[in-house]
Design a protein around this motif. Structure first.
Motif, PDB file in Angstrom:
ATOM      1  N   PRO A 121       0.782  -1.248   0.000  1.00  0.00           N
ATOM      2  CA  PRO A 121       0.000   0.000   0.000  1.00  0.00           C
ATOM      3  C   PRO A 121       0.809   1.291   0.000  1.00  0.00           C
ATOM      4  N   PHE A 122       2.092   1.232   0.355  1.00  0.00           N
ATOM      5  CA  PHE A 122       2.840   2.470   0.567  1.00  0.00           C
ATOM      6  C   PHE A 122       3.855   2.798  -0.526  1.00  0.00           C
ATOM      7  N   ALA A 162      -3.961  -4.696   4.714  1.00  0.00           N
ATOM      8  CA  ALA A 162      -4.494  -3.445   5.263  1.00  0.00           C
ATOM      9  C   ALA A 162      -3.376  -2.436   5.450  1.00  0.00           C
ATOM     10  N   GLN A 163      -3.770  -1.192   5.753  1.00  0.00           N
ATOM     11  CA  GLN A 163      -2.797  -0.133   6.006  1.00  0.00           C
ATOM     12  C   GLN A 163      -1.964  -0.429   7.249  1.00  0.00           C
ATOM     13  N   ASN A 164      -2.478  -1.266   8.140  1.00  0.00           N
ATOM     14  CA  ASN A 164      -1.745  -1.601   9.358  1.00  0.00           C
ATOM     15  C   ASN A 164      -0.795  -2.785   9.166  1.00  0.00           C
ATOM     16  N   SER A 165      -0.596  -3.186   7.909  1.00  0.00           N
ATOM     17  CA  SER A 165       0.332  -4.260   7.533  1.00  0.00           C
ATOM     18  C   SER A 165      -0.150  -5.657   7.893  1.00  0.00           C
ATOM     19  N   LEU A 166      -1.417  -5.802   8.293  1.00  0.00           N
ATOM     20  CA  LEU A 166      -1.995  -7.131   8.496  1.00  0.00           C
ATOM     21  C   LEU A 166      -2.531  -7.655   7.170  1.00  0.00           C
ATOM     22  N   ILE A 167      -2.241  -8.904   6.872  1.00  0.00           N
ATOM     23  CA  ILE A 167      -2.724  -9.536   5.646  1.00  0.00           C
ATOM     24  C   ILE A 167      -3.779 -10.567   6.013  1.00  0.00           C
ATOM     25  N   ALA A 168      -4.981 -10.420   5.458  1.00  0.00           N
ATOM     26  CA  ALA A 168      -6.043 -11.410   5.634  1.00  0.00           C
ATOM     27  C   ALA A 168      -6.010 -12.366   4.450  1.00  0.00           C
ATOM     28  N   ASP A 180       0.963 -10.991  10.059  1.00  0.00           N
ATOM     29  CA  ASP A 180       1.578  -9.696  10.344  1.00  0.00           C
ATOM     30  C   ASP A 180       2.905  -9.632   9.602  1.00  0.00           C
ATOM     31  N   ILE A 181       2.956  -8.816   8.546  1.00  0.00           N
ATOM     32  CA  ILE A 181       4.148  -8.773   7.699  1.00  0.00           C
ATOM     33  C   ILE A 181       5.338  -8.145   8.425  1.00  0.00           C
ATOM     34  N   ARG A 201     -11.984  -8.616   2.453  1.00  0.00           N
ATOM     35  CA  ARG A 201     -11.577  -7.242   2.138  1.00  0.00           C
ATOM     36  C   ARG A 201     -11.525  -6.420   3.415  1.00  0.00           C
ATOM     37  N   TRP A 202     -10.473  -5.601   3.538  1.00  0.00           N
ATOM     38  CA  TRP A 202     -10.368  -4.652   4.645  1.00  0.00           C
ATOM     39  C   TRP A 202     -11.135  -3.381   4.314  1.00  0.00           C
TER      40      TRP A 202
END
Length: 386
Positions: A121-122, A162-168, A180-181, A201-202
Protein backbone atom coordinates in the motif's frame (compact mmCIF):
# COMPACT_ATOMS: atom_id res chain seq x y z
CA UNK A 1 -27.06 8.08 -1.96
CA UNK A 2 -27.89 9.97 -5.15
CA UNK A 3 -29.13 8.37 -8.37
CA UNK A 4 -26.14 8.84 -10.71
CA UNK A 5 -28.29 8.47 -13.81
CA UNK A 6 -30.54 11.36 -12.70
CA UNK A 7 -27.54 13.59 -12.01
CA UNK A 8 -25.73 12.94 -15.28
CA UNK A 9 -28.87 13.35 -17.36
CA UNK A 10 -30.00 16.54 -15.63
CA UNK A 11 -26.70 18.42 -15.93
CA UNK A 12 -24.63 19.46 -18.92
CA UNK A 13 -21.12 20.85 -18.79
CA UNK A 14 -22.39 24.27 -19.86
CA UNK A 15 -24.99 24.16 -17.08
CA UNK A 16 -22.32 23.43 -14.51
CA UNK A 17 -19.88 26.09 -15.75
CA UNK A 18 -22.60 28.76 -15.82
CA UNK A 19 -23.68 27.93 -12.25
CA UNK A 20 -20.06 28.03 -11.08
CA UNK A 21 -19.58 31.47 -12.66
CA UNK A 22 -22.81 32.65 -11.03
CA UNK A 23 -21.66 31.39 -7.63
CA UNK A 24 -24.53 28.90 -7.35
CA UNK A 25 -22.16 25.90 -7.39
CA UNK A 26 -18.73 25.41 -5.86
CA UNK A 27 -15.86 25.22 -8.37
CA UNK A 28 -15.24 21.62 -7.30
CA UNK A 29 -18.55 20.76 -8.97
CA UNK A 30 -16.80 20.78 -12.36
CA UNK A 31 -14.38 18.06 -11.23
CA UNK A 32 -17.16 16.05 -9.60
CA UNK A 33 -19.37 16.38 -12.66
CA UNK A 34 -16.59 15.36 -15.03
CA UNK A 35 -15.71 12.35 -12.91
CA UNK A 36 -19.32 11.22 -12.75
CA UNK A 37 -19.75 11.61 -16.48
CA UNK A 38 -16.60 9.67 -17.31
CA UNK A 39 -17.57 6.85 -14.92
CA UNK A 40 -20.92 6.69 -16.68
CA UNK A 41 -19.82 6.76 -20.33
CA UNK A 42 -17.32 3.90 -20.61
CA UNK A 43 -16.67 2.17 -23.92
CA UNK A 44 -13.95 -0.08 -25.28
CA UNK A 45 -10.97 2.20 -25.81
CA UNK A 46 -10.00 2.95 -29.42
CA UNK A 47 -6.68 4.46 -28.41
CA UNK A 48 -5.22 2.23 -25.71
CA UNK A 49 -4.64 -1.49 -25.40
CA UNK A 50 -2.33 -4.03 -23.72
CA UNK A 51 0.57 -5.97 -25.19
CA UNK A 52 -0.82 -9.43 -25.92
CA UNK A 53 1.78 -11.85 -24.52
CA UNK A 54 -0.39 -13.70 -22.01
CA UNK A 55 -0.36 -17.49 -22.23
CA UNK A 56 -3.16 -18.17 -19.76
CA UNK A 57 -6.15 -16.59 -18.04
CA UNK A 58 -5.70 -13.47 -15.92
CA UNK A 59 -7.33 -13.92 -12.51
CA UNK A 60 -6.99 -10.62 -10.68
CA UNK A 61 -5.28 -7.24 -11.05
CA UNK A 62 -4.14 -4.34 -8.89
CA UNK A 63 -3.17 -0.73 -9.60
CA UNK A 64 -0.45 0.83 -7.48
CA UNK A 65 -2.03 3.55 -5.34
CA UNK A 66 1.11 5.69 -4.99
CA UNK A 67 2.04 6.53 -8.59
CA UNK A 68 -0.90 5.04 -10.48
CA UNK A 69 1.67 3.87 -13.02
CA UNK A 70 1.75 0.08 -12.81
CA UNK A 71 -0.85 -2.64 -13.26
CA UNK A 72 -0.07 -5.94 -11.53
CA UNK A 73 -1.63 -9.11 -12.96
CA UNK A 74 -1.80 -12.72 -11.71
CA UNK A 75 -2.01 -15.49 -14.32
CA UNK A 76 -3.57 -18.93 -14.35
CA UNK A 77 -0.24 -20.62 -15.13
CA UNK A 78 1.44 -19.16 -12.02
CA UNK A 79 3.17 -16.25 -13.77
CA UNK A 80 2.91 -12.56 -12.76
CA UNK A 81 3.04 -9.55 -15.11
CA UNK A 82 3.57 -5.86 -14.41
CA UNK A 83 2.37 -3.40 -17.06
CA UNK A 84 3.15 0.31 -17.36
CA UNK A 85 -0.18 2.03 -18.04
CA UNK A 86 1.11 5.60 -18.42
CA UNK A 87 1.46 7.04 -21.91
CA UNK A 88 4.80 8.77 -22.52
CA UNK A 89 4.85 8.37 -26.31
CA UNK A 90 3.42 11.78 -27.20
CA UNK A 91 0.72 10.19 -29.37
CA UNK A 92 -2.84 9.28 -28.34
CA UNK A 93 -2.51 5.71 -29.63
CA UNK A 94 -0.71 3.67 -27.01
CA UNK A 95 0.02 0.04 -26.15
CA UNK A 96 0.78 -0.78 -22.51
CA UNK A 97 3.92 -2.92 -22.52
CA UNK A 98 5.08 -5.44 -19.95
CA UNK A 99 7.58 -3.73 -17.65
CA UNK A 100 8.71 -6.97 -16.02
CA UNK A 101 7.45 -10.50 -15.51
CA UNK A 102 7.80 -13.55 -13.29
CA UNK A 103 7.58 -16.31 -15.86
CA UNK A 104 5.87 -19.61 -15.01
CA UNK A 105 9.24 -21.36 -15.49
CA UNK A 106 10.91 -19.11 -12.91
CA UNK A 107 11.83 -21.21 -9.88
CA UNK A 108 10.25 -18.56 -7.62
CA UNK A 109 6.90 -18.55 -9.44
CA UNK A 110 3.76 -20.14 -8.02
CA UNK A 111 3.50 -23.81 -8.95
CA UNK A 112 -0.16 -23.48 -9.83
CA UNK A 113 -2.55 -20.62 -10.60
CA UNK A 114 -1.77 -17.18 -9.15
CA UNK A 115 -5.20 -16.27 -7.83
CA UNK A 116 -4.59 -12.87 -6.23
CA UNK A 117 -2.02 -10.06 -6.46
CA UNK A 118 -1.69 -6.78 -4.57
CA UNK A 119 0.75 -3.89 -4.42
CA UNK A 120 2.24 -2.94 -1.07
CA UNK A 121 0.00 0.00 0.00
CA UNK A 122 2.84 2.47 0.57
CA UNK A 123 5.17 2.10 -2.46
CA UNK A 124 5.84 -0.02 -5.54
CA UNK A 125 9.01 -1.60 -4.16
CA UNK A 126 7.06 -4.61 -2.97
CA UNK A 127 4.00 -6.64 -3.95
CA UNK A 128 2.16 -9.74 -2.75
CA UNK A 129 0.82 -12.79 -4.55
CA UNK A 130 -1.03 -15.94 -3.55
CA UNK A 131 -2.44 -18.97 -5.27
CA UNK A 132 -3.51 -22.56 -5.53
CA UNK A 133 -0.11 -23.85 -4.36
CA UNK A 134 -1.13 -22.74 -0.83
CA UNK A 135 1.55 -20.04 -0.75
CA UNK A 136 1.47 -16.33 0.00
CA UNK A 137 4.60 -14.58 -1.31
CA UNK A 138 5.99 -11.13 -0.58
CA UNK A 139 8.11 -9.96 -3.53
CA UNK A 140 10.89 -7.42 -3.97
CA UNK A 141 9.85 -5.62 -7.18
CA UNK A 142 13.39 -4.69 -8.19
CA UNK A 143 14.80 -8.22 -8.02
CA UNK A 144 11.55 -10.16 -8.57
CA UNK A 145 12.58 -12.51 -5.78
CA UNK A 146 10.32 -13.36 -2.80
CA UNK A 147 11.61 -11.92 0.47
CA UNK A 148 9.00 -13.87 2.47
CA UNK A 149 6.97 -16.97 1.71
CA UNK A 150 4.10 -18.06 3.96
CA UNK A 151 2.56 -21.52 3.81
CA UNK A 152 -1.24 -21.46 4.09
CA UNK A 153 -3.27 -24.47 5.19
CA UNK A 154 -5.58 -24.38 2.15
CA UNK A 155 -5.69 -23.16 -1.44
CA UNK A 156 -5.74 -19.37 -1.43
CA UNK A 157 -8.61 -17.66 -3.26
CA UNK A 158 -7.90 -14.09 -2.15
CA UNK A 159 -5.73 -12.10 0.22
CA UNK A 160 -5.87 -8.44 1.16
CA UNK A 161 -3.35 -6.28 2.99
CA UNK A 162 -4.49 -3.45 5.26
CA UNK A 163 -2.80 -0.13 6.01
CA UNK A 164 -1.74 -1.60 9.36
CA UNK A 165 0.33 -4.26 7.53
CA UNK A 166 -1.99 -7.13 8.50
CA UNK A 167 -2.72 -9.54 5.65
CA UNK A 168 -6.04 -11.41 5.63
CA UNK A 169 -6.06 -14.67 3.67
CA UNK A 170 -9.23 -16.39 2.39
CA UNK A 171 -8.65 -20.04 1.59
CA UNK A 172 -10.24 -23.44 1.15
CA UNK A 173 -10.38 -23.83 4.93
CA UNK A 174 -13.25 -22.41 6.95
CA UNK A 175 -11.10 -19.84 8.77
CA UNK A 176 -9.33 -16.63 7.79
CA UNK A 177 -5.60 -16.46 8.41
CA UNK A 178 -4.11 -13.18 9.61
CA UNK A 179 -0.43 -12.56 8.88
CA UNK A 180 1.58 -9.70 10.34
CA UNK A 181 4.15 -8.77 7.70
CA UNK A 182 6.16 -6.70 10.18
CA UNK A 183 6.75 -9.74 12.36
CA UNK A 184 6.93 -12.17 9.48
CA UNK A 185 4.57 -14.58 11.15
CA UNK A 186 0.93 -15.59 11.47
CA UNK A 187 -0.97 -13.43 13.95
CA UNK A 188 -4.07 -15.55 14.55
CA UNK A 189 -7.06 -17.15 12.79
CA UNK A 190 -10.63 -15.90 12.55
CA UNK A 191 -13.16 -18.68 13.03
CA UNK A 192 -16.84 -18.22 12.25
CA UNK A 193 -17.51 -19.57 8.77
CA UNK A 194 -18.59 -23.19 8.31
CA UNK A 195 -17.32 -23.63 4.76
CA UNK A 196 -14.40 -22.49 2.62
CA UNK A 197 -13.83 -18.72 2.44
CA UNK A 198 -13.71 -17.25 -1.07
CA UNK A 199 -13.16 -13.55 -0.45
CA UNK A 200 -12.01 -11.04 2.16
CA UNK A 201 -11.58 -7.24 2.14
CA UNK A 202 -10.37 -4.65 4.65
CA UNK A 203 -12.37 -1.47 5.16
CA UNK A 204 -10.61 1.62 3.73
CA UNK A 205 -11.97 3.69 6.62
CA UNK A 206 -11.53 1.43 9.68
CA UNK A 207 -8.13 -0.28 9.73
CA UNK A 208 -9.25 -3.16 11.95
CA UNK A 209 -12.57 -3.86 10.18
CA UNK A 210 -12.57 -6.88 7.86
CA UNK A 211 -15.35 -8.37 5.71
CA UNK A 212 -15.34 -11.99 4.53
CA UNK A 213 -17.57 -14.05 2.23
CA UNK A 214 -17.91 -17.82 2.15
CA UNK A 215 -19.57 -20.83 0.56
CA UNK A 216 -21.76 -20.98 3.68
CA UNK A 217 -23.67 -18.03 2.07
CA UNK A 218 -22.60 -15.65 4.82
CA UNK A 219 -20.84 -12.29 4.90
CA UNK A 220 -19.16 -11.67 8.25
CA UNK A 221 -17.75 -8.41 9.61
CA UNK A 222 -14.80 -8.71 11.98
CA UNK A 223 -13.02 -6.44 14.39
CA UNK A 224 -9.68 -8.25 14.27
CA UNK A 225 -8.60 -6.81 17.62
CA UNK A 226 -11.08 -9.27 19.12
CA UNK A 227 -10.33 -12.91 18.35
CA UNK A 228 -13.39 -14.25 20.15
CA UNK A 229 -16.03 -13.95 17.43
CA UNK A 230 -17.19 -11.96 14.43
CA UNK A 231 -18.68 -8.51 14.88
CA UNK A 232 -21.76 -8.96 12.69
CA UNK A 233 -23.32 -11.55 10.40
CA UNK A 234 -25.08 -9.68 7.58
CA UNK A 235 -28.63 -10.80 6.87
CA UNK A 236 -30.36 -10.24 3.53
CA UNK A 237 -33.74 -9.94 5.30
CA UNK A 238 -32.45 -7.56 8.01
CA UNK A 239 -33.51 -9.91 10.80
CA UNK A 240 -31.74 -10.13 14.15
CA UNK A 241 -31.02 -13.86 14.06
CA UNK A 242 -27.23 -14.23 13.86
CA UNK A 243 -27.27 -18.04 13.83
CA UNK A 244 -29.43 -18.45 10.71
CA UNK A 245 -28.58 -15.22 8.88
CA UNK A 246 -27.40 -15.46 5.27
CA UNK A 247 -26.30 -12.66 2.97
CA UNK A 248 -27.00 -14.62 -0.23
CA UNK A 249 -28.75 -17.80 -1.32
CA UNK A 250 -25.54 -19.07 -2.93
CA UNK A 251 -21.77 -18.85 -2.49
CA UNK A 252 -20.49 -15.34 -1.68
CA UNK A 253 -17.54 -14.86 -4.04
CA UNK A 254 -17.07 -11.09 -4.33
CA UNK A 255 -16.79 -8.17 -1.89
CA UNK A 256 -15.85 -4.51 -2.31
CA UNK A 257 -16.09 -1.52 0.03
CA UNK A 258 -16.97 1.94 -1.19
CA UNK A 259 -14.03 4.35 -1.04
CA UNK A 260 -15.36 6.01 2.12
CA UNK A 261 -15.96 2.65 3.81
CA UNK A 262 -19.63 3.39 4.47
CA UNK A 263 -21.00 0.76 2.10
CA UNK A 264 -20.12 -2.81 1.19
CA UNK A 265 -21.07 -4.48 -2.08
CA UNK A 266 -21.36 -8.27 -2.22
CA UNK A 267 -22.07 -10.66 -5.08
CA UNK A 268 -23.01 -14.33 -5.02
CA UNK A 269 -23.75 -17.36 -7.15
CA UNK A 270 -27.45 -16.78 -6.51
CA UNK A 271 -27.09 -14.19 -9.33
CA UNK A 272 -27.62 -11.28 -6.98
CA UNK A 273 -25.76 -8.15 -5.96
CA UNK A 274 -26.38 -6.57 -2.55
CA UNK A 275 -25.51 -3.20 -1.05
CA UNK A 276 -24.92 -3.05 2.72
CA UNK A 277 -24.77 -0.17 5.16
CA UNK A 278 -21.60 -1.05 7.07
CA UNK A 279 -22.35 1.05 10.15
CA UNK A 280 -25.69 -0.65 10.84
CA UNK A 281 -25.00 -3.95 9.07
CA UNK A 282 -28.19 -3.48 7.09
CA UNK A 283 -29.19 -4.59 3.60
CA UNK A 284 -30.10 -1.40 1.71
CA UNK A 285 -32.55 -3.46 -0.39
CA UNK A 286 -31.37 -1.91 -3.65
CA UNK A 287 -32.74 -3.94 -6.57
CA UNK A 288 -29.91 -4.60 -9.04
CA UNK A 289 -31.90 -7.22 -10.93
CA UNK A 290 -30.42 -10.49 -12.15
CA UNK A 291 -26.60 -10.50 -12.13
CA UNK A 292 -25.43 -13.84 -13.64
CA UNK A 293 -22.53 -15.26 -11.65
CA UNK A 294 -21.39 -18.84 -12.17
CA UNK A 295 -17.79 -18.52 -11.01
CA UNK A 296 -16.50 -21.10 -8.54
CA UNK A 297 -13.75 -18.79 -7.29
CA UNK A 298 -13.30 -15.19 -6.19
CA UNK A 299 -14.67 -12.47 -8.49
CA UNK A 300 -12.97 -9.08 -8.42
CA UNK A 301 -15.46 -6.21 -8.59
CA UNK A 302 -14.82 -2.51 -8.10
CA UNK A 303 -16.73 0.54 -6.88
CA UNK A 304 -16.19 4.17 -7.80
CA UNK A 305 -17.83 6.70 -5.47
CA UNK A 306 -18.00 10.49 -5.84
CA UNK A 307 -19.78 12.71 -3.28
CA UNK A 308 -22.90 10.76 -2.42
CA UNK A 309 -23.12 8.77 -5.62
CA UNK A 310 -21.37 5.67 -6.89
CA UNK A 311 -20.81 3.28 -9.76
CA UNK A 312 -20.19 -0.46 -9.43
CA UNK A 313 -18.29 -2.49 -12.04
CA UNK A 314 -19.27 -6.16 -11.79
CA UNK A 315 -17.96 -9.06 -13.93
CA UNK A 316 -20.83 -11.19 -15.19
CA UNK A 317 -19.97 -13.95 -17.63
CA UNK A 318 -18.20 -12.35 -20.59
CA UNK A 319 -19.55 -8.86 -19.79
CA UNK A 320 -18.93 -6.13 -17.25
CA UNK A 321 -22.16 -4.74 -15.80
CA UNK A 322 -22.08 -1.10 -14.71
CA UNK A 323 -24.57 -0.16 -11.98
CA UNK A 324 -25.57 3.01 -10.21
CA UNK A 325 -25.39 1.77 -6.61
CA UNK A 326 -27.89 4.36 -5.42
CA UNK A 327 -30.79 3.20 -7.60
CA UNK A 328 -29.57 -0.23 -8.72
CA UNK A 329 -30.01 0.75 -12.36
CA UNK A 330 -27.90 -1.06 -14.94
CA UNK A 331 -26.25 1.96 -16.57
CA UNK A 332 -24.24 0.06 -19.14
CA UNK A 333 -23.18 -3.42 -20.23
CA UNK A 334 -19.62 -3.59 -21.54
CA UNK A 335 -19.14 -6.19 -24.28
CA UNK A 336 -15.72 -7.15 -25.57
CA UNK A 337 -14.36 -10.29 -23.93
CA UNK A 338 -14.72 -13.76 -25.48
CA UNK A 339 -14.59 -15.67 -22.21
CA UNK A 340 -15.49 -15.41 -18.54
CA UNK A 341 -14.30 -12.18 -16.91
CA UNK A 342 -12.53 -12.74 -13.59
CA UNK A 343 -11.89 -9.19 -12.46
CA UNK A 344 -12.00 -5.48 -13.15
CA UNK A 345 -10.23 -2.46 -11.67
CA UNK A 346 -11.04 1.23 -12.08
CA UNK A 347 -8.04 3.57 -12.36
CA UNK A 348 -8.91 6.66 -10.25
CA UNK A 349 -6.24 8.88 -11.84
CA UNK A 350 -6.71 7.99 -15.51
CA UNK A 351 -10.49 7.55 -15.18
CA UNK A 352 -10.53 4.25 -17.05
CA UNK A 353 -11.49 0.65 -16.31
CA UNK A 354 -9.41 -2.50 -16.88
CA UNK A 355 -10.97 -5.96 -17.16
CA UNK A 356 -9.37 -9.39 -17.44
CA UNK A 357 -10.55 -12.93 -17.96
CA UNK A 358 -10.16 -16.42 -19.34
CA UNK A 359 -9.75 -15.19 -22.93
CA UNK A 360 -6.18 -14.06 -22.03
CA UNK A 361 -7.01 -10.44 -22.81
CA UNK A 362 -6.83 -7.30 -20.69
CA UNK A 363 -9.20 -4.66 -22.07
CA UNK A 364 -9.29 -0.91 -21.47
CA UNK A 365 -12.61 0.90 -21.10
CA UNK A 366 -12.54 4.68 -21.27
CA UNK A 367 -14.98 7.53 -21.73
CA UNK A 368 -15.83 8.89 -25.16
CA UNK A 369 -15.20 12.60 -24.57
CA UNK A 370 -17.52 13.62 -27.40
CA UNK A 371 -20.31 11.83 -25.54
CA UNK A 372 -19.28 13.12 -22.13
CA UNK A 373 -19.39 16.80 -23.07
CA UNK A 374 -22.50 16.51 -25.24
CA UNK A 375 -24.89 19.23 -24.18
CA UNK A 376 -28.22 17.53 -24.73
CA UNK A 377 -30.08 18.76 -21.65
CA UNK A 378 -28.98 22.34 -21.31
CA UNK A 379 -32.36 23.54 -20.06
CA UNK A 380 -33.20 20.63 -17.78
CA UNK A 381 -31.25 21.84 -14.73
CA UNK A 382 -33.23 22.55 -11.58
CA UNK A 383 -32.12 24.06 -8.30
CA UNK A 384 -33.08 21.05 -6.17
CA UNK A 385 -30.37 18.96 -7.92
CA UNK A 386 -27.66 20.94 -6.07
Amino acid sequence: MMDLDRVTRSYSIINVLERVRAGVLDSRAVIIYGSLKRSYHLNLSKLKDFENILQSATNQMDIDCTEGKYLLCGQGDGSICIYNVNNYTGTPHFTCNVECMVDKNNRHAHKFSTECVQWYPFDTGMFLSSGMDKKLKVWDTNTLIPVETFSIEGKVYQHHMAQNSLIAVASSTNQISLIDIRKGSSAHELRGHTSLVLTCRWSPAEEYLLASGSCDRKVLLWDVRSAKSFLKCLDQYNSNSQSTSTAHNGFVNGLCFSENGLYLLSCGTDNSLRLWDVCWGRNELVNFGDVPNYSKKCVQLDVRTVVGSGVAYVPSGSNVLVFDIGSGRNIRTLHGHFGTINGCRFHPYLQELYSCGNDRNILVWSADDTEVIADKDEDSWSGDEN
